[in-house]
Structure formats: structure tokens, C-alpha cells
Design an enzyme around this catalytic site. Structure first.
Site, short mmCIF file in Angstrom:
data_model
loop_
_atom_site.label_atom_id
_atom_site.label_comp_id
_atom_site.label_asym_id
_atom_site.label_seq_id
_atom_site.Cartn_x
_atom_site.Cartn_y
_atom_site.Cartn_z
N LYS A 190 4.39 -0.31 -14.07
CA LYS A 190 5.73 -0.90 -14.03
C LYS A 190 5.91 -1.84 -15.21
CE LYS A 190 6.90 -3.77 -10.58
NZ LYS A 190 7.19 -3.73 -9.16
N ASP A 216 1.61 -1.00 -10.10
CA ASP A 216 2.97 -1.41 -9.76
C ASP A 216 3.01 -2.94 -9.71
OD1 ASP A 216 5.61 -1.09 -8.91
OD2 ASP A 216 5.08 -0.97 -6.79
N TRP A 254 2.08 2.98 -2.53
CA TRP A 254 1.62 3.91 -3.58
C TRP A 254 0.29 4.52 -3.15
CZ3 TRP A 254 2.63 2.78 -9.46
CH2 TRP A 254 4.01 2.68 -9.67
N ASP A 272 -8.57 -9.87 -8.48
CA ASP A 272 -7.58 -10.12 -9.52
C ASP A 272 -7.84 -9.12 -10.65
OD1 ASP A 272 -6.15 -11.10 -11.68
OD2 ASP A 272 -6.64 -13.20 -11.27
N GLY A 316 0.76 -1.24 0.00
CA GLY A 316 0.00 0.00 0.00
C GLY A 316 0.79 1.29 0.00
N ASP A 351 -5.84 -5.31 -4.94
CA ASP A 351 -4.74 -6.29 -4.95
C ASP A 351 -5.32 -7.69 -4.70
OD1 ASP A 351 -1.44 -5.95 -4.65
OD2 ASP A 351 -2.22 -7.88 -3.97
N1 SAM Z 1 2.68 -0.64 -5.22
C1 SAM Z 1 2.74 -1.50 -4.07
C2 SAM Z 1 3.19 -0.66 -2.92
O1 SAM Z 1 3.67 0.44 -3.15
O2 SAM Z 1 3.03 -1.10 -1.79
C3 SAM Z 1 3.64 -2.69 -4.27
C4 SAM Z 1 3.10 -3.66 -5.28
S1 SAM Z 1 3.91 -5.20 -5.25
C5 SAM Z 1 5.44 -4.83 -6.00
C6 SAM Z 1 3.09 -6.10 -6.51
C7 SAM Z 1 1.69 -6.51 -6.15
O3 SAM Z 1 1.07 -7.00 -7.33
C8 SAM Z 1 1.59 -7.65 -5.13
O4 SAM Z 1 0.99 -7.18 -3.96
C9 SAM Z 1 0.70 -8.69 -5.82
O5 SAM Z 1 -0.24 -9.28 -4.97
C10 SAM Z 1 0.01 -7.84 -6.88
N2 SAM Z 1 -0.55 -8.61 -8.00
C11 SAM Z 1 0.09 -9.47 -8.83
N3 SAM Z 1 -0.77 -9.99 -9.72
C12 SAM Z 1 -1.99 -9.44 -9.47
C13 SAM Z 1 -3.27 -9.58 -10.05
N4 SAM Z 1 -3.48 -10.39 -11.09
N5 SAM Z 1 -4.31 -8.86 -9.55
C14 SAM Z 1 -4.10 -8.04 -8.49
N6 SAM Z 1 -2.90 -7.87 -7.89
C15 SAM Z 1 -1.86 -8.55 -8.37
#
Ligand code: SAM
Length: 295
Positions: free
Chosen positions: A156, A116, A55, A91, A53, A75
Site C-alpha cells: 500500500k 498493507d 489479507w 515490528d 488478518g 503485525d
Molecule cells: N491487511 C490487513 C487486513 O487485511 O486485515 C489490514 C492492515 S491494517 C490497515 C495496518 C496494519 O499495519 C495494522 O494492523 C498495524 O498494526 C500494522 N503496522 C503498522 N506499523 C507496523 C510495523 N512497524 N510493523 C508491523 N506492523 C505494523
């Protein structure tokens, strides 16, 4: 010991904790904002793949003084609450998630969509790049559903071999696409961010949740409502259409003699080595004569 060594090695990891950010990624978004003034005029924002969280924390601080502002964060994983942020667990590749996001905007569109997202890393570079690419396309699909005209999309990316294709795809929807690497993103990482501005949905395009570019080839045509999603490159059937049909079986004429292919492969990969003169052929391989004809 291990933890303090990470504090030493990673200044942004340390600063994140000191300043109360949930992840060091907060600095990436803040540095992108410094460069592109991302939140100027923004009232409604969507943060995709938002956990834990950081961002969302940045966006929440940016919009806290804006009356009637709205932030929706999504997420796969559950997130601890953040003031001013509506949190959804879902998702981003599912249409149902888009519907849930839209339902929080009271019929209005979002000014910015940020993502991200990162799939679980497999360690296989090509696979990771591919999965990341699929996640960006999912984020782009969500954006095509909920962004207002002229809105912004930040996501990203992993700059791999095929990245030019993604840039071309983004340019279909945004007039301005720039790749940025914030200072807080390690140079050793192929991670960068696309900053896409001036969203302009092509006339006649209806948003979909499958890869909009695969749909050009008629993939799941039921998902593609509008002609623009189904634009086909010209398909031309050539040759004498009343001539021989390659899908038909034709009986061989009387007295037909089987002919071997004109040229057999000269060194097929994986095949047993060809027998040299005087050697007996390997048992499994079909014997080949000097002229290339099978006997
Ligand atoms: N932006 C976040 C922050 O600042 O805290 C960090 C994000 S982290 C690098 C990547 C996130 O992408 C993970 O929490 C993961 O659960 C989520 N993610 C990956 N595939 C996803 C999907 N299909 N749907 C939703 N979230 C997804």
C-alpha cells in the site's frame, strides 16, 4: 443506528461481514489478484502488517490446495489464528523480525511479499505520507531479504507529492512496477497499491534494514556490506587545495579594520520592521544605515 448507517454507506464493509472477511481490505487484495493473477505459482507468501488478518485469509484460501504451502503473517498487534497461517507479532522495521520470518521458510525463499501497512494516522498529511513511505521502505527491505528471484511485492502506498521517488527506488529491485487502485479503495483516499513483479536484486547488493537509499550517502556505513549499497555520486574537492583552509582560524593582520557585509539581507523574515526615515529604530534590532552597514 450508527452501525447500520455504515452498512449503508460502505458496501464493502457490509459485504466483508456477510462473507466472513475480517476487514474490507480483503476485497482490495482480491481485486488486485483478479487483475494481476498474483498467486499463480505461489507456494510461500509473507503478509506484512497483517492484522486483523483479512489479507491472510485471502492468501490462506488461495494456497489451501497447494501442497507444502507456507504463509507467514506479521503485525505489531496480536492476531486471532487463521488456518494455515503462521503468525508472528513483531515490528517489520526490526531485523530480528526478518530473522523470525526467514526461520519459518526452511532455507527457502518466498514467492510473494504483501504489505498493507499503515502507521497510526496523525491527521497531518505530510507526516502521514512520510511515515507511510518509511513503512514501505521497511517492507521493501524485508522483501529484499526473503524474496526469491522473479518474486512479487505488493504494498500500500499514499500517492503524495514525492511518490515518483519511491517508484524509482522500487525500480532498482523490480523490473516491473505498476500502481493500481482497486475498485474497493475509496476514490476520496490517496491510497493505492504498488504491484512490483520480477524481483531482481542488483548484483552485489546486500540486504539491509535501514533505508537502502540513505546508505548511499554513507549513513551508518557499518550496515552497508557491499559496494553497491555505498555507491556514491562523484565527490570533487575543488579550489586550490594548498590555499586558504575554511576550517582554520587566521589572525587578522595589523591595522585590520572590520568591514560590514557587502549587502545585508533587505527584508529578513521575522525581523523587526526597518525604521523609516525619521523613526527611531526598534529597540532589539541592530541599527542599519542607509548603505546597509551596521553601526
Ligand atoms: N491487511 C490487513 C487486513 O487485511 O486485515 C489490514 C492492515 S491494517 C490497515 C495496518 C496494519 O499495519 C495494522 O494492523 C498495524 O498494526 C500494522 N503496522 C503498522 N506499523 C507496523 C510495523 N512497524 N510493523 C508491523 N506492523 C505494523
Amino acid at each position: 443506528m450508527g452501525r447500520s448507517s455504515k452498512d449503508k454507506r460502505d458496501i464493502y464493509y457490509r459485504k466483508a461481514k456477510e462473507e466472513g472477511w475480517r476487514a474490507r481490505s480483503a476485497f482490495k487484495l482480491m481485486q488486485l489478484d483478479e487483475e494481476f493473477n498474483l498467486f499463480a505459482g505461489v507456494k510461500r507468501a509473507v503478509d506484512l502488517c497483517a492484522a486483523p488478518g483479512s489479507w491472510s485469509q485471502v492468501v490462506s484460501r488461495k494456497l489451501e490446495a497447494i501442497p507444502d504451502s507456507r504463509i507467514v503473517a506479521v503485525d505489531l498487534n496480536e492476531m486471532a489464528p487463521i488456518k494455515g497461517v503462521i503468525q508472528l507479532q513483531g515490528d517489520i522495521t526490526n531485523h530480528d523480525t526478518v530473522e523470525r520470518i526467514i526461520s519459518h521458510f526452511d532455507g527457502l525463499k518466498a514467492d510473494i511479499v504483501i504489505s498493507d501497512g499503515a502507521p497510526d494516522v496523525t491527521g497531518l498529511h505530510d507526516m502521514d505520507e512520510y511515515l507511510q513511505g518509511q513503512l514501505i521502505l521497511a517492507a521493501l527491505n524485508v522483501a529484499t531479504h526473503i524474496l526469491r528471484p522473479d518474486g512479487k511485492f505488493v504494498a500500500k502506498i499514499f500517492r503524495g507529492r514525492d511518490i515518483s521517488l519511491l517508484f524509482a527506488q522500487l525500480r532498482v529491485f523490480f523490473k516491473d512496477v505498476i500502481v493500481a487502485k482497486p475498485q474497493s479503495s475509496r476514490n476520496s483516499s490517496i491510497e493505492s497499491f504498488v504491484v512490483c513483479q520480477h524481483f531482481d536484486l542488483p548484483a552485489g547488493y546486500s540486504p539491509v534494514m535501514i533505508n537502502p537509499f540513505e546508505s548511499q550517502y554513507g549513513y551508518r556505513p557499518s550496515d552497508c556490506q557491499s559496494p553497491i549499497n555505498r555507491v556514491l555520486v562523484p565527490f570533487l574537492a575543488c579550489g586550490d587545495l594548498s590555499g586558504l583552509d575554511s576550517d582554520q582560524s587566521y589572525a587578522c593582520p595589523e591595522g585590520y579594520r572590520h568591514l560590514a557585509p557587502t549587502q545585508a539581507p533587505i527584508n529578513p523574515i521575522g525581523a523587526a520592521p526597518r525604521p523609516q526615515a525619521g523613526e527611531s529604530p526598534a529597540p532589539a534590532a541592530a541599527p542599519v544605515t542607509a548603505s546597509g552597514n551596521s553601526s
